[in-house]
Write a protein that holds these residues in place. Structure first.
Motif, mmCIF file in Angstrom:
data_model
loop_
_atom_site.group_PDB
_atom_site.id
_atom_site.type_symbol
_atom_site.label_atom_id
_atom_site.label_comp_id
_atom_site.label_asym_id
_atom_site.label_seq_id
_atom_site.Cartn_x
_atom_site.Cartn_y
_atom_site.Cartn_z
ATOM 1 N N PRO A 85 36.290 -12.585 -3.304
ATOM 2 C CA PRO A 85 35.736 -11.303 -3.760
ATOM 3 C C PRO A 85 36.836 -10.308 -4.150
ATOM 4 C CG PRO A 85 34.672 -12.001 -1.736
ATOM 5 C CD PRO A 85 35.839 -12.926 -1.957
ATOM 6 N N ARG A 86 36.636 -9.622 -5.275
ATOM 7 C CA ARG A 86 37.603 -8.622 -5.740
ATOM 8 C C ARG A 86 37.030 -7.214 -5.680
ATOM 9 N NH1 ARG A 86 40.327 -7.885 -11.546
ATOM 10 N NH2 ARG A 86 41.561 -6.063 -11.013
ATOM 11 N N TRP A 87 35.709 -7.078 -5.930
ATOM 12 C CA TRP A 87 35.082 -5.755 -6.011
ATOM 13 C C TRP A 87 33.626 -5.898 -5.624
ATOM 14 C CZ3 TRP A 87 31.150 -3.633 -9.103
ATOM 15 C CH2 TRP A 87 31.123 -2.238 -9.206
ATOM 16 N N SER A 88 33.108 -4.867 -4.994
ATOM 17 C CA SER A 88 31.712 -4.870 -4.591
ATOM 18 C C SER A 88 31.225 -3.429 -4.557
ATOM 19 C CB SER A 88 31.599 -5.516 -3.209
ATOM 20 O OG SER A 88 30.280 -5.472 -2.747
ATOM 21 N N CYS A 89 29.981 -3.224 -4.953
ATOM 22 C CA CYS A 89 29.418 -1.880 -4.988
ATOM 23 C C CYS A 89 27.920 -1.981 -4.703
ATOM 24 C CB CYS A 89 29.658 -1.276 -6.376
ATOM 25 S SG CYS A 89 29.027 0.388 -6.596
ATOM 26 N N GLY A 90 27.412 -1.059 -3.924
ATOM 27 C CA GLY A 90 25.976 -1.019 -3.690
ATOM 28 C C GLY A 90 25.236 -0.802 -5.000
ATOM 29 N N ILE A 91 24.139 -1.521 -5.196
ATOM 30 C CA ILE A 91 23.368 -1.372 -6.438
ATOM 31 C C ILE A 91 22.906 0.063 -6.618
ATOM 32 C CG2 ILE A 91 21.177 -1.998 -7.537
ATOM 33 C CD1 ILE A 91 21.724 -4.841 -6.844
ATOM 34 N N ASP A 92 22.654 0.752 -5.515
ATOM 35 C CA ASP A 92 22.221 2.147 -5.620
ATOM 36 C C ASP A 92 23.309 3.063 -6.177
ATOM 37 O OD1 ASP A 92 23.758 1.772 -3.295
ATOM 38 O OD2 ASP A 92 22.714 3.367 -2.226
ATOM 39 N N ARG A 93 24.556 2.583 -6.271
ATOM 40 C CA ARG A 93 25.658 3.380 -6.835
ATOM 41 C C ARG A 93 25.917 3.075 -8.311
ATOM 42 N NH1 ARG A 93 30.698 2.958 -4.787
ATOM 43 N NH2 ARG A 93 31.091 4.946 -5.802
ATOM 44 N N ILE A 94 25.267 2.033 -8.853
ATOM 45 C CA ILE A 94 25.411 1.702 -10.278
ATOM 46 C C ILE A 94 24.518 2.661 -11.056
ATOM 47 C CG2 ILE A 94 25.183 -0.094 -12.041
ATOM 48 C CD1 ILE A 94 27.216 -0.793 -9.851
ATOM 49 N N THR A 95 25.098 3.362 -12.036
ATOM 50 C CA THR A 95 24.320 4.362 -12.773
ATOM 51 C C THR A 95 24.028 3.982 -14.221
ATOM 52 O OG1 THR A 95 26.307 5.600 -13.427
ATOM 53 C CG2 THR A 95 25.227 6.253 -11.351
ATOM 54 N N ASP A 96 24.975 3.325 -14.900
ATOM 55 C CA ASP A 96 24.824 3.076 -16.334
ATOM 56 C C ASP A 96 25.467 1.764 -16.751
ATOM 57 O OD1 ASP A 96 24.053 5.929 -17.770
ATOM 58 O OD2 ASP A 96 25.211 6.204 -15.930
ATOM 59 N N LEU A 97 24.891 1.170 -17.798
ATOM 60 C CA LEU A 97 25.502 0.062 -18.531
ATOM 61 C C LEU A 97 25.699 0.577 -19.951
ATOM 62 C CD1 LEU A 97 23.297 -2.974 -17.429
ATOM 63 C CD2 LEU A 97 25.479 -2.213 -16.461
ATOM 64 N N ASP A 98 26.922 0.518 -20.433
ATOM 65 C CA ASP A 98 27.237 1.072 -21.744
ATOM 66 C C ASP A 98 27.686 -0.043 -22.678
ATOM 67 O OD1 ASP A 98 28.239 2.389 -23.966
ATOM 68 O OD2 ASP A 98 29.224 3.953 -22.804
ATOM 69 N N GLY A 99 26.866 -0.337 -23.685
ATOM 70 C CA GLY A 99 27.147 -1.415 -24.624
ATOM 71 C C GLY A 99 27.712 -0.969 -25.953
ATOM 72 N N HIS A 100 28.380 0.165 -25.984
ATOM 73 C CA HIS A 100 28.957 0.661 -27.232
ATOM 74 C C HIS A 100 30.313 0.038 -27.554
ATOM 75 C CE1 HIS A 100 26.036 4.047 -26.973
ATOM 76 N NE2 HIS A 100 26.024 3.795 -28.268
ATOM 77 N N ARG A 101 30.586 -1.125 -27.043
ATOM 78 C CA ARG A 101 31.848 -1.819 -27.302
ATOM 79 C C ARG A 101 31.546 -3.193 -27.853
ATOM 80 N NH1 ARG A 101 36.179 0.564 -24.505
ATOM 81 N NH2 ARG A 101 35.435 2.556 -23.792
ATOM 82 N N ARG A 102 32.441 -3.692 -28.676
ATOM 83 C CA ARG A 102 32.319 -5.085 -29.097
ATOM 84 C C ARG A 102 32.755 -5.977 -27.940
ATOM 85 N NH1 ARG A 102 35.888 -5.043 -34.147
ATOM 86 N NH2 ARG A 102 36.990 -6.325 -32.657
ATOM 87 N N GLY A 103 32.038 -7.058 -27.742
ATOM 88 C CA GLY A 103 32.477 -8.072 -26.800
ATOM 89 C C GLY A 103 32.157 -7.791 -25.347
ATOM 90 N N GLY A 104 31.229 -6.899 -25.067
ATOM 91 C CA GLY A 104 30.880 -6.673 -23.672
ATOM 92 C C GLY A 104 30.294 -5.307 -23.413
ATOM 93 N N PHE A 105 30.365 -4.882 -22.141
ATOM 94 C CA PHE A 105 29.797 -3.600 -21.753
ATOM 95 C C PHE A 105 30.557 -3.028 -20.564
ATOM 96 C CE2 PHE A 105 27.451 -6.994 -19.677
ATOM 97 C CZ PHE A 105 27.325 -6.579 -18.357
ATOM 98 N N LEU A 106 30.383 -1.744 -20.360
ATOM 99 C CA LEU A 106 30.973 -1.067 -19.212
ATOM 100 C C LEU A 106 29.909 -0.859 -18.145
ATOM 101 C CD1 LEU A 106 33.072 1.757 -20.938
ATOM 102 C CD2 LEU A 106 33.891 -0.420 -20.033
ATOM 103 N N VAL A 107 30.311 -0.992 -16.891
ATOM 104 C CA VAL A 107 29.453 -0.681 -15.750
ATOM 105 C C VAL A 107 29.976 0.612 -15.147
ATOM 106 C CG1 VAL A 107 28.669 -1.406 -13.466
ATOM 107 C CG2 VAL A 107 28.954 -3.118 -15.287
ATOM 108 N N TRP A 108 29.122 1.627 -15.068
ATOM 109 C CA TRP A 108 29.473 2.929 -14.509
ATOM 110 C C TRP A 108 28.866 3.063 -13.119
ATOM 111 C CZ3 TRP A 108 31.857 6.953 -17.514
ATOM 112 C CH2 TRP A 108 32.123 6.590 -18.834
ATOM 113 N N THR A 109 29.581 3.696 -12.221
ATOM 114 C CA THR A 109 29.074 3.952 -10.877
ATOM 115 C C THR A 109 28.967 5.457 -10.663
ATOM 116 O OG1 THR A 109 31.246 4.094 -9.821
ATOM 117 C CG2 THR A 109 30.271 1.885 -10.033
ATOM 118 N N SER A 110 28.442 5.841 -9.516
ATOM 119 C CA SER A 110 28.344 7.269 -9.195
ATOM 120 C C SER A 110 29.714 7.863 -8.871
ATOM 121 C CB SER A 110 27.381 7.482 -8.022
ATOM 122 O OG SER A 110 27.802 6.723 -6.903
ATOM 123 N N GLY A 111 30.719 7.033 -8.706
ATOM 124 C CA GLY A 111 32.093 7.501 -8.517
ATOM 125 C C GLY A 111 32.876 7.345 -9.807
ATOM 126 N N ARG A 112 34.174 7.203 -9.718
ATOM 127 C CA ARG A 112 35.008 7.033 -10.906
ATOM 128 C C ARG A 112 35.198 5.563 -11.283
ATOM 129 N NH1 ARG A 112 35.758 11.681 -13.708
ATOM 130 N NH2 ARG A 112 37.611 10.803 -14.632
#
Length: 172
Positions: free
Chosen positions: A100-127
């Motif tokens: 495991p490298r990273w883990s976050c509670g699902i309740d802290r995931i806020t956004d999926l941003d697909g405005h990029r070619r080749g993937g997406f960004l996962v945003w959390t309630s933190g930085r």
């Protein structure tokens, strides 16, 4: 940068990219998946993922804005690795071959941003967040009950359907 330096830099990029991407097939095999993915996994994909300490700085703007880099392959400074993206009943996890490298509670995931070619960004309630490159299905080991993508998928490869019931917003 002169022509020779650019050529060597390009050669290094392709060598690193294709070498790294060759790991996808090996790590997608059922026996490797069974050894690394937790038993309570509900949805699993594999591909290049970078854990971002500051997704805001990486993006260069608000969620849903069109800035920055293509997510298919990032510069080495972002430490993008081939990893599993895993949803358990209460967490989103990044699991590399080493564990495991990273883990976050699902309740802290806020956004999926697909405005990029080749993937997406996962945003959390933190930085922190994730830069998720192209994802592919994995082999489901005998006895495992998680889902993995099947058939034609959108650019989020099913992650939007997995996370939207938890209030995660989708931008594309």
């Amino acid at each position: 940068m002169d022509h020779q330096a650019r050529r060597l830099s390009s050669m290094g990029f392709f060598k690193r990219f294709f070498g790294q991407m060759s790991e996808v097939g090996a790590m997608a095999k059922a026996d490797v998946v069974a050894s690394l993915v937790p038993a309570d996994a509900l949805y699993v994909t594999i591909g290049p993922i970078a854990v971002l300490p500051d997704v805001w700085a990486f993006n260069g703007g608000e969620r849903g804005s069109v800035y920055g880099k293509d997510l298919g392959y990032l510069p080495a400074s972002y430490r993008q690795e081939i990893a599993y993206l895993v949803r358990t009943p209460d967490r989103l996890m990044v699991i590399e071959r080493s564990g495991p490298r990273w883990s976050c509670g699902i309740d802290r995931i806020t956004d999926l941003d697909g405005h990029r070619r080749g993937g997406f960004l996962v945003w959390t309630s933190g930085r922190e967040g994730l830069a998720v490159g192209p994802q592919t299905p994995v082999e489901v080991p005998p006895g495992a009950s998680f889902r993995t993508p099947r058939g034609m998928m959108n650019l989020f490869i099913g992650w939007d359907q997995e996370l939207m019931p938890y209030g995660v917003r989708r931008h594309f």
